[in-house]
Motif scaffolding. Structure first.
Motif, PDB file in Angstrom:
ATOM      1  N   TYR A  65     -43.045  91.447  71.500  1.00 20.71           N
ATOM      2  CA  TYR A  65     -43.981  91.377  72.626  1.00 20.71           C
ATOM      3  C   TYR A  65     -43.803  92.529  73.616  1.00 20.71           C
ATOM      4  CZ  TYR A  65     -45.857  86.795  71.331  1.00 20.71           C
ATOM      5  OH  TYR A  65     -46.500  85.758  70.699  1.00 20.71           O
ATOM      6  N   PHE A  98     -39.386  88.973  73.299  1.00 21.04           N
ATOM      7  CA  PHE A  98     -39.192  88.215  72.064  1.00 21.04           C
ATOM      8  C   PHE A  98     -39.659  88.990  70.822  1.00 21.04           C
ATOM      9  CE2 PHE A  98     -40.682  85.305  68.832  1.00 21.04           C
ATOM     10  CZ  PHE A  98     -39.587  84.494  68.668  1.00 21.04           C
ATOM     11  N   PRO A 149     -36.168  74.935  65.477  1.00 21.66           N
ATOM     12  CA  PRO A 149     -36.355  74.553  66.878  1.00 21.66           C
ATOM     13  C   PRO A 149     -37.577  75.218  67.505  1.00 21.66           C
ATOM     14  CG  PRO A 149     -34.546  76.114  66.671  1.00 21.66           C
ATOM     15  CD  PRO A 149     -34.978  75.772  65.283  1.00 21.66           C
ATOM     16  N   ASN A 150     -37.982  74.717  68.664  1.00 20.31           N
ATOM     17  CA  ASN A 150     -39.066  75.359  69.421  1.00 20.31           C
ATOM     18  C   ASN A 150     -38.582  76.664  70.033  1.00 20.31           C
ATOM     19  OD1 ASN A 150     -41.095  73.479  68.998  1.00 20.31           O
ATOM     20  ND2 ASN A 150     -40.362  72.156  70.663  1.00 20.31           N
ATOM     21  N   GLY A 151     -39.522  77.527  70.373  1.00 21.08           N
ATOM     22  CA  GLY A 151     -39.197  78.746  71.109  1.00 21.08           C
ATOM     23  C   GLY A 151     -38.736  79.883  70.225  1.00 21.08           C
ATOM     24  N   ILE A 152     -38.878  79.735  68.891  1.00 17.99           N
ATOM     25  CA  ILE A 152     -38.449  80.860  68.067  1.00 17.99           C
ATOM     26  C   ILE A 152     -39.595  81.445  67.244  1.00 17.99           C
ATOM     27  CG2 ILE A 152     -35.989  80.369  68.010  1.00 17.99           C
ATOM     28  CD1 ILE A 152     -36.357  79.135  65.388  1.00 17.99           C
ATOM     29  N   GLY A 153     -40.804  81.333  67.775  1.00 20.72           N
ATOM     30  CA  GLY A 153     -41.880  82.167  67.251  1.00 20.72           C
ATOM     31  C   GLY A 153     -42.838  81.500  66.284  1.00 20.72           C
ATOM     32  N   THR A 208     -45.448  79.589  66.920  1.00 20.81           N
ATOM     33  CA  THR A 208     -46.827  79.788  67.384  1.00 20.81           C
ATOM     34  C   THR A 208     -47.243  81.246  67.231  1.00 20.81           C
ATOM     35  OG1 THR A 208     -46.389  78.051  68.978  1.00 20.81           O
ATOM     36  CG2 THR A 208     -48.376  79.339  69.325  1.00 20.81           C
ATOM     37  N   THR A 209     -46.323  82.143  67.502  1.00 22.39           N
ATOM     38  CA  THR A 209     -46.615  83.570  67.322  1.00 22.39           C
ATOM     39  C   THR A 209     -47.008  83.840  65.872  1.00 22.39           C
ATOM     40  OG1 THR A 209     -44.979  84.060  69.041  1.00 22.39           O
ATOM     41  CG2 THR A 209     -45.612  85.877  67.591  1.00 22.39           C
ATOM     42  N   GLY A 238     -36.436  82.296  72.770  1.00 20.70           N
ATOM     43  CA  GLY A 238     -36.786  83.234  73.827  1.00 20.70           C
ATOM     44  C   GLY A 238     -36.365  84.666  73.535  1.00 20.70           C
TER      45      GLY A 238
HETATM   46  P1  ADP Z   1     -42.576  78.423  69.207  1.00 16.39           P
HETATM   47  O1  ADP Z   1     -43.973  78.186  68.748  1.00 16.39           O
HETATM   48  O2  ADP Z   1     -41.582  78.530  68.091  1.00 16.39           O
HETATM   49  O3  ADP Z   1     -42.131  77.459  70.252  1.00 16.39           O
HETATM   50  P2  ADP Z   1     -43.675  80.865  70.427  1.00 16.39           P
HETATM   51  O4  ADP Z   1     -44.192  81.681  69.301  1.00 16.39           O
HETATM   52  O5  ADP Z   1     -44.669  80.116  71.250  1.00 16.39           O
HETATM   53  O6  ADP Z   1     -42.521  79.888  69.904  1.00 16.39           O
HETATM   54  O7  ADP Z   1     -42.865  81.784  71.418  1.00 16.39           O
HETATM   55  C1  ADP Z   1     -41.690  82.488  71.056  1.00 16.39           C
HETATM   56  C2  ADP Z   1     -41.208  83.299  72.235  1.00 16.39           C
HETATM   57  O8  ADP Z   1     -42.148  84.353  72.500  1.00 16.39           O
HETATM   58  C3  ADP Z   1     -41.081  82.505  73.529  1.00 16.39           C
HETATM   59  O9  ADP Z   1     -39.869  82.866  74.146  1.00 16.39           O
HETATM   60  C4  ADP Z   1     -42.261  82.957  74.357  1.00 16.39           C
HETATM   61  O10 ADP Z   1     -41.928  82.907  75.725  1.00 16.39           O
HETATM   62  C5  ADP Z   1     -42.467  84.382  73.880  1.00 16.39           C
HETATM   63  N1  ADP Z   1     -43.885  84.793  74.019  1.00 16.39           N
HETATM   64  C6  ADP Z   1     -44.964  84.121  73.534  1.00 16.39           C
HETATM   65  N2  ADP Z   1     -46.108  84.778  73.822  1.00 16.39           N
HETATM   66  C7  ADP Z   1     -45.745  85.883  74.520  1.00 16.39           C
HETATM   67  C8  ADP Z   1     -46.470  86.978  75.115  1.00 16.39           C
HETATM   68  N3  ADP Z   1     -47.807  87.053  75.031  1.00 16.39           N
HETATM   69  N4  ADP Z   1     -45.750  87.908  75.726  1.00 16.39           N
HETATM   70  C9  ADP Z   1     -44.401  87.850  75.812  1.00 16.39           C
HETATM   71  N5  ADP Z   1     -43.663  86.861  75.294  1.00 16.39           N
HETATM   72  C10 ADP Z   1     -44.321  85.878  74.645  1.00 16.39           C
END
Ligand code: ADP
Ligand code: ADP
Length: 542
Positions: A31, A36, A55-59, A61-62, A239
């Motif tokens: 990002y 991240f 776990p949550n927070g490791i990408g 959704t990305t 994160g």
């Molecule tokens: P998960 O779905 O596994 O919980 P995410 O893909 O939502 O994880 O997010 C992974 C990390 O990327 C998080 O720490 C989040 O804060 C960070 N993140 C998500 N979107 C953005 C963005 N647009 N810019 C910067 N950091 C981001």
């Protein structure tokens, strides 16, 4: 620190064998500078359900945003986007090549179920029928509505639906559409075991019978196991960075995850392994009785719902699991024990000091987490309390936050900590697994178990996650009846008898994995399923 993690090493005291191979390569996406980074992508396959476990927070959704074509991956070069052509080059020769080419050409359509269904009412005005009719693209809506028991709320406003109803409506809406790629971010929150299994079977049928690509994230391991054909394990430092492994068989993926060690990656993701017992816990006859309660009933309003409780005993130092469908009176029973509710007939003069974590956690005073927890126990901050409570519940990072600012999962962990920190005769936890990711469930479950063992504490746990109940309970209390109409609370029984009663109602059998003894749901009508039903052994095989 090991040089990767920006914060404290998550594996404390654990020797890092080597850095994950993936981190030596470029990430799929970063990002920004020091932001991240995601390594690896899941590979959806036509006709298959692909799972992500982690776990949550490791990408996660990305990764999905990339696969949906919403986020153009930058291969780590956040200041100069390389564009889809170069991304495609990077994936040439991998199982993702064709898929990425379709995304580049704008040929992938996506249907997606969000993780937090509670937010749906803010985005939609109208009733269930209006919401669902818009999604009816495959002609499958009627059958989805029937199998997910949505019929009774079809004309109800979306604003008035409960969490479990919203979840089932959201699942139906996602599966009813006709797209190339389906993504379900958790199917189980708010659902009971029967509803979880139905949601999993409907999702499987979409892949098997319609040849669709489905990707799921799920934190209930028994359901994840039932859902998927292949599995990616995800690990990393929330994160900071996340790694999505290449696909594993579902069995190996879950077993390696539970063992804490990923074999192909030569990577330790947790210091300890999670162990299941193959046999039912032996009936502990030597225990003293903590409390005996008599038959009682509780009805609401003009008998709209009536619960009949069969009297029983709770033994000192036991963990008593409580299972049953939604709307059957489990929380009502909990409140009868705590004295928050008076029974309609019978009495509950229990004279017990009870520490209660309700199902819906509403601690939202304007107070910091550390101030709140130190007001409950003078053990707060001691090394013992840190090891037993704060660390497994991952509280260090949120100690300075305000209770009112916490997310659902953070609030749940603080509430479990508060419940266990109080000194009491009986600890009563209503759905501790809700809102927790898989790693937090594993840690919270062992914290509760350890608390029971070390303090010889008596614990009652209501939960819908089979692994949580399996790992925790010595005995079981089974609720049945007709949800929202009448409930019956059976007397506490040994695990084997209890599980048999409970699963017989649901017509589900489990077998044990040979390597780890973890429970796995049998395919309906498979040889094992038929054999076990014939023998009346729905859960433990010996
Ligand atoms: P998960 O779905 O596994 O919980 P995410 O893909 O939502 O994880 O997010 C992974 C990390 O990327 C998080 O720490 C989040 O804060 C960070 N993140 C998500 N979107 C953005 C963005 N647009 N810019 C910067 N950091 C981001
Ligand atoms: P469970 O915990 O098994 O999901 P509950 O004990 O919360 O079940 O609820 C059982 C039934 O009683 C449900 O139909 C619920 O709507 C109803 N109910 C719960 N609390 C009340 C109340 N205060 N007034 C009227 N009905 C209630």
């Amino acid at each position: 620190t090991c040089g990767i993690c920006v914060e404290k090493c998550p594996f404390d005291a654990i020797e890092i064998i080597n850095l994950p191979q993936e981190l030596e390569d470029d990430p799929v996406h970063r990002y920004g500078e020091n932001a991240f980074s995601l390594y690896g992508l899941p590979a959806p396959q036509e006709g298959q359900v692909t799972g992500i476990l982690g776990p949550n927070g490791i990408g996660k959704t990305t990764a999905v945003r990339i696969l949906a074509g919403e986020l153009e991956p930058n291969l780590g070069r956040y200041d100069e986007s390389p564009g889809w052509e170069e991304v495609l080059d990077a994936y040439r020769g991998t199982e993702l090549q064709d898929y990425i080419a379709d995304v580049r050409d704008g040929n992938v359509t996506v249907s997606r179920k969000p993780q937090y269904v509670d937010q749906i009412p803010q985005q939609f005005d109208g009733n269930t029928r209006e919401l669902l009719e818009r999604t009816d693209e495959r002609g499958a809506l009627d059958s989805l509505v029937e199998r997910l028991s949505i019929g009774p709320v079809m004309d109800q406003s979306i604003d008035d639906l409960s969490g479990g109803e919203l979840q089932r409506v959201a699942i139906a809406a996602t599966l009813a559409r006709d797209t190339d790629f389906y993504f379900l971010d958790e199917v189980t929150p708010y659902l009971d075991i029967g509803q979880r299994v139905t949601a999993a079977r409907l999702t499987r049928e979409l892949a098997e019978e319609e040849g669709k690509s489905v990707l799921v994230v799920e934190h209930d391991l028994a359901i994840l196991d039932l859902l998927c054909d292949t599995l990616h394990v995800a690990y990393g430092e929330p994160g900071a960075y996340g790694v999505i492994t290449t696909p594993k068989s579902v069995r190996n993926g879950i077993n390696e995850y539970l063992s804490g060690y990923l074999e192909n990656e030569n990577m330790r993701i947790r210091p300890s392994q999670i162990e299941f017992e193959e046999h039912a816990p032996r009936n502990a006859t030597h225990r003293d009785t903590l409390v005996e309660y008599l038959d009682m009933t509780k009805s609401y309003g003009d008998g709209e719902f009536e619960l009949a409780v069969e009297g029983g005993e709770i033994m000192e130092g036991e963990v008593l699991g409580i299972v049953g469908p939604n709307g059957i009176g489990k929380s009502t029973f909990a409140q009868l024990l705590t004295g928050d509710l008076e029974p309609t007939t019978g009495e509950t003069d229990l004279d017990l000091d009870i520490s209660y974590k309700p199902q819906y956690v509403t601690i939202d005073q304007h107070m910091r987490v550390d101030v709140f927890l130190s007001s409950i126990t003078d053990q707060f901050g001691s090394s013992h309390w840190n090891t037993e409570i704060a660390q497994p519940l991952q509280l260090e990072r949120i100690m300075e936050q305000n209770l009112s600012d916490l997310s659902g999962g953070e609030r749940q962990r603080v509430a479990i900590a508060a419940c266990l920190s109080d000194s009491a005769d009986l600890y009563l936890l209503d759905e501790p697994s809700a809102h927790l990711d898989v790693e937090q469930r594993v840690q919270a479950t062992s914290a509760i178990r350890r608390h029971a063992e070390m303090h010889d504490a008596t614990v009652l746990v209501i939960d819908h996650d089979t692994y949580v109940i399996d790992l925790l309970a010595d005995r079981l209390m089974v609720f049945d009846g007709e949800p929202a109409i009448e409930g019956r609370a059976g007397t506490p029984q040994p695990m084997r008898e209890g599980m048999n009663d409970f699963l017989e109602n649901l017509e589900i059998t489990f077998r044990r994995d040979e390597r780890t003894s973890r429970p796995r749901i049998n395919k309906p009508d498979s040889q094992l399923d038929r054999e076990q039903k014939r023998e009346g052994e729905y859960y433990y095989s010996v």
